[in-house]
Design a protein around this motif. Structure first.
Motif, PDB file in Angstrom:
ATOM      1  N   ALA A   1      63.745  30.021  19.397  1.00 41.06           N
ATOM      2  CA  ALA A   1      64.529  28.955  18.776  1.00 41.06           C
ATOM      3  C   ALA A   1      66.007  29.327  18.794  1.00 41.06           C
ATOM      4  CB  ALA A   1      64.068  28.726  17.335  1.00 41.06           C
ATOM      5  N   THR A   2      66.853  28.330  18.852  1.00 42.04           N
ATOM      6  CA  THR A   2      68.294  28.551  18.806  1.00 42.04           C
ATOM      7  C   THR A   2      68.976  27.274  18.354  1.00 42.04           C
ATOM      8  OG1 THR A   2      70.229  29.229  20.095  1.00 42.04           O
ATOM      9  CG2 THR A   2      68.617  27.852  21.215  1.00 42.04           C
ATOM     10  N   ASN A   3      70.159  27.424  17.769  1.00 40.11           N
ATOM     11  CA  ASN A   3      70.962  26.240  17.444  1.00 40.11           C
ATOM     12  C   ASN A   3      72.156  26.129  18.388  1.00 40.11           C
ATOM     13  OD1 ASN A   3      72.595  28.305  16.600  1.00 40.11           O
ATOM     14  ND2 ASN A   3      72.769  27.648  14.480  1.00 40.11           N
ATOM     15  N   ARG A   4      72.121  26.901  19.458  1.00 40.67           N
ATOM     16  CA  ARG A   4      73.188  26.867  20.453  1.00 40.67           C
ATOM     17  C   ARG A   4      72.743  26.099  21.701  1.00 40.67           C
ATOM     18  NH1 ARG A   4      76.498  32.512  20.871  1.00 40.67           N
ATOM     19  NH2 ARG A   4      77.081  32.721  18.673  1.00 40.67           N
TER      20      ARG A   4
ATOM     21  N   VAL B   1      58.173  24.540  27.652  1.00 39.61           N
ATOM     22  CA  VAL B   1      57.871  23.387  26.808  1.00 39.61           C
ATOM     23  C   VAL B   1      58.943  23.346  25.727  1.00 39.61           C
ATOM     24  CG1 VAL B   1      56.217  22.312  25.253  1.00 39.61           C
ATOM     25  CG2 VAL B   1      55.408  23.589  27.235  1.00 39.61           C
ATOM     26  N   GLY B   2      59.800  22.354  25.784  1.00 40.90           N
ATOM     27  CA  GLY B   2      60.930  22.292  24.857  1.00 40.90           C
ATOM     28  C   GLY B   2      60.706  21.284  23.740  1.00 40.90           C
ATOM     29  N   LEU B   3      61.238  21.598  22.582  1.00 44.36           N
ATOM     30  CA  LEU B   3      61.162  20.701  21.436  1.00 44.36           C
ATOM     31  C   LEU B   3      62.532  20.643  20.778  1.00 44.36           C
ATOM     32  CD1 LEU B   3      59.510  18.968  19.457  1.00 44.36           C
ATOM     33  CD2 LEU B   3      59.013  21.073  18.181  1.00 44.36           C
ATOM     34  N   HIS B   4      63.158  19.486  20.814  1.00 39.32           N
ATOM     35  CA  HIS B   4      64.480  19.315  20.213  1.00 39.32           C
ATOM     36  C   HIS B   4      64.332  18.779  18.793  1.00 39.32           C
ATOM     37  CE1 HIS B   4      68.670  18.356  19.607  1.00 39.32           C
ATOM     38  NE2 HIS B   4      68.348  17.094  19.372  1.00 39.32           N
ATOM     39  N   LEU B   5      64.870  19.504  17.833  1.00 30.38           N
ATOM     40  CA  LEU B   5      64.848  19.055  16.441  1.00 30.38           C
ATOM     41  C   LEU B   5      66.215  18.498  16.081  1.00 30.38           C
ATOM     42  CD1 LEU B   5      62.934  21.991  14.683  1.00 30.38           C
ATOM     43  CD2 LEU B   5      62.040  19.805  15.467  1.00 30.38           C
ATOM     44  N   PRO B   6      66.333  17.199  15.880  1.00 27.32           N
ATOM     45  CA  PRO B   6      67.638  16.619  15.546  1.00 27.32           C
ATOM     46  C   PRO B   6      68.087  17.053  14.159  1.00 27.32           C
ATOM     47  CG  PRO B   6      65.907  14.966  15.369  1.00 27.32           C
ATOM     48  CD  PRO B   6      65.269  16.179  15.958  1.00 27.32           C
TER      49      PRO B   6
ATOM     50  N   ARG C   1      68.049  11.952  10.982  1.00 25.11           N
ATOM     51  CA  ARG C   1      66.717  11.518  10.523  1.00 25.11           C
ATOM     52  C   ARG C   1      66.731  11.416   8.995  1.00 25.11           C
ATOM     53  NH1 ARG C   1      63.581  16.844  10.311  1.00 25.11           N
ATOM     54  NH2 ARG C   1      65.089  18.401  10.949  1.00 25.11           N
ATOM     55  N   ILE C   2      67.515  10.444   8.532  1.00 23.52           N
ATOM     56  CA  ILE C   2      67.769  10.275   7.099  1.00 23.52           C
ATOM     57  C   ILE C   2      66.480  10.064   6.323  1.00 23.52           C
ATOM     58  CG2 ILE C   2      68.918   8.792   5.401  1.00 23.52           C
ATOM     59  CD1 ILE C   2      71.052   8.223   7.500  1.00 23.52           C
TER      60      ILE C   2
ATOM     61  N   PRO D   1      75.549  19.232   6.614  1.00 19.76           N
ATOM     62  CA  PRO D   1      75.989  20.088   7.738  1.00 19.76           C
ATOM     63  C   PRO D   1      75.195  21.383   7.839  1.00 19.76           C
ATOM     64  CG  PRO D   1      77.571  20.175   5.925  1.00 19.76           C
ATOM     65  CD  PRO D   1      76.613  19.067   5.612  1.00 19.76           C
ATOM     66  N   GLY D   2      74.611  21.845   6.711  1.00 22.74           N
ATOM     67  CA  GLY D   2      73.794  23.056   6.728  1.00 22.74           C
ATOM     68  C   GLY D   2      72.333  22.796   6.999  1.00 22.74           C
ATOM     69  N   ASN D   3      71.986  21.526   7.267  1.00 20.29           N
ATOM     70  CA  ASN D   3      70.621  21.122   7.607  1.00 20.29           C
ATOM     71  C   ASN D   3      69.583  21.585   6.579  1.00 20.29           C
ATOM     72  OD1 ASN D   3      70.782  19.559  10.136  1.00 20.29           O
ATOM     73  ND2 ASN D   3      71.811  21.386  10.863  1.00 20.29           N
ATOM     74  N   VAL D   4      68.393  21.990   7.037  1.00 17.35           N
ATOM     75  CA  VAL D   4      67.277  22.239   6.116  1.00 17.35           C
ATOM     76  C   VAL D   4      67.568  23.411   5.176  1.00 17.35           C
ATOM     77  CG1 VAL D   4      64.848  22.889   5.969  1.00 17.35           C
ATOM     78  CG2 VAL D   4      65.580  21.211   7.658  1.00 17.35           C
ATOM     79  N   ARG D   5      68.290  24.430   5.658  1.00 14.29           N
ATOM     80  CA  ARG D   5      68.584  25.564   4.778  1.00 14.29           C
ATOM     81  C   ARG D   5      69.428  25.118   3.584  1.00 14.29           C
ATOM     82  NH1 ARG D   5      68.863  28.221   9.893  1.00 14.29           N
ATOM     83  NH2 ARG D   5      67.372  29.930  10.059  1.00 14.29           N
TER      84      ARG D   5
END
Length: 220
Positions: A77-80, A102-107, A112-113, A151-155
Motif C-alpha cells: 500500500a502507498t499514498n504516493r 491486482v490494483g485497488l484504488h481507495l479514494p 465518498r461522503i 485531509p487526514g482521511n481515516v486516521r
C-alpha cells in the motif's frame, strides 16, 4: 534495520544482533501473506533486494551464505503516485510492474461522503466498548462530519472519534465535532514548512532554510 526485519540475520551479523539470529518477516510469512505498508518510502537498495525476493522467491539472511526459499503473497500500500515515481527515478520501474498486478484504488474520504458517518460510528462503537459509556451521535453531528474535507482521511476521522468518545457527553453534537477539528486546524496553521534540497552540503541546506524563512516572514 529494515533489511534485518524483512530478511532476518544470523548470529553475530552486526553489533547488537540477537544471539542465535532472527528470522525475517518473509520467513515468518512463508506460505502466507505479508503486508508492506508505505512501500513508496523504500530506499533504492531495499527496493532492489525486494525485487530479487519477488523474482527468485528466495531470501538470504544478513550475514549468511545460505539461500532460504519462501512462498509469500505480498500486499502493498502507498499514498504516493508510484507510477509517477517510476518516471522520475524515485521508484524502480521493474519493481512496480512486479507488485502492481491486482490494483485497488481507495479514494479519499472527501470523495465518498456517504461513507464518513458509517466509518465514524464504527470507531465510535469500538472506543465506547472500552469506556463503558453510550453517548449518541446526533443528526447535526453527522452533518458536521459530512461537511468536512478530512485531509487526514481515516486516521484523522478515527482520532476525532476517540476525542469525542472520551469527552463527558451523553450526546455527541455538531459542536463537539467542530471543537475537535478546530483544535487540529489551529495547530496545523501554526506549523511552517520550508523545503530544503535532499542532497547538497550542510551550508547549502542552511542557506535554503534562511531563504525560505525570509520569503515567508518578510514584511514586503
Amino acid at each position: 534495520l529494515l533489511e534485518s526485519e524483512l530478511f532476518g540475520y544470523v548470529d553475530g551479523a552486526f553489533t547488537g544482533a540477537r544471539k542465535g539470529g532472527k528470522p525475517g518477516l518473509f520467513e515468518l510469512a512463508h506460505e502466507g501473506t505479508l503486508f508492506l505498508d508505505e512501500i513508496g518510502e523504500l530506499a533504492p537498495d531495499i527496493q532492489s533486494r525486494l525485487l530479487r525476493v519477488i523474482q527468485e522467491r528466495e531470501i538470504m539472511r544478513i550475514g549468511d551464505d545460505k539461500i532460504i526459499p519462501v512462498d509469500v503473497r505480498i500486499i502493498s500500500a502507498t499514498n504516493r503516485p508510484l507510477f509517477e515515481q517510476t518516471q522520475s527515478g524515485m521508484f524502480r520501474q521493474d519493481l512496480y510492474y512486479r507488485i502492481r498486478v491486482v490494483g485497488l484504488h481507495l479514494p479519499p474520504l472527501r470523495a465518498r461522503i456517504e461513507d464518513i458517518p458509517r466509518i465514524f460510528e464504527h470507531y465510535l462503537k469500538w472506543f465506547l466498548e472500552r469506556t463503558g459509556r453510550e453517548p449518541r451521535l446526533t443528526g447535526t453531528a453527522r452533518d458536521a462530519l459530512m461537511k468536512y474535507s478530512w485531509p487526514g482521511n481515516v486516521r484523522q476521522l478515527r482520532n476525532v472519534a476517540e476525542v469525542v468518545t472520551y469527552g463527558d457527553n451523553d450526546r455527541i453534537e455538531a459542536h463537539h465535532i467542530q471543537e475537535a477539528l478546530g483544535e487540529q486546524e489551529s495547530a496545523s496553521t501554526e506549523i511552517r514548512f520550508v523545503a530544503i534540497p535532499e542532497e547538497g552540503t550542510l551550508k547549502q541546506m542552511e542557506s535554503a532554510i534562511v531563504r525560505g524563512l525570509l520569503a515567508k516572514h518578510s514584511p514586503d
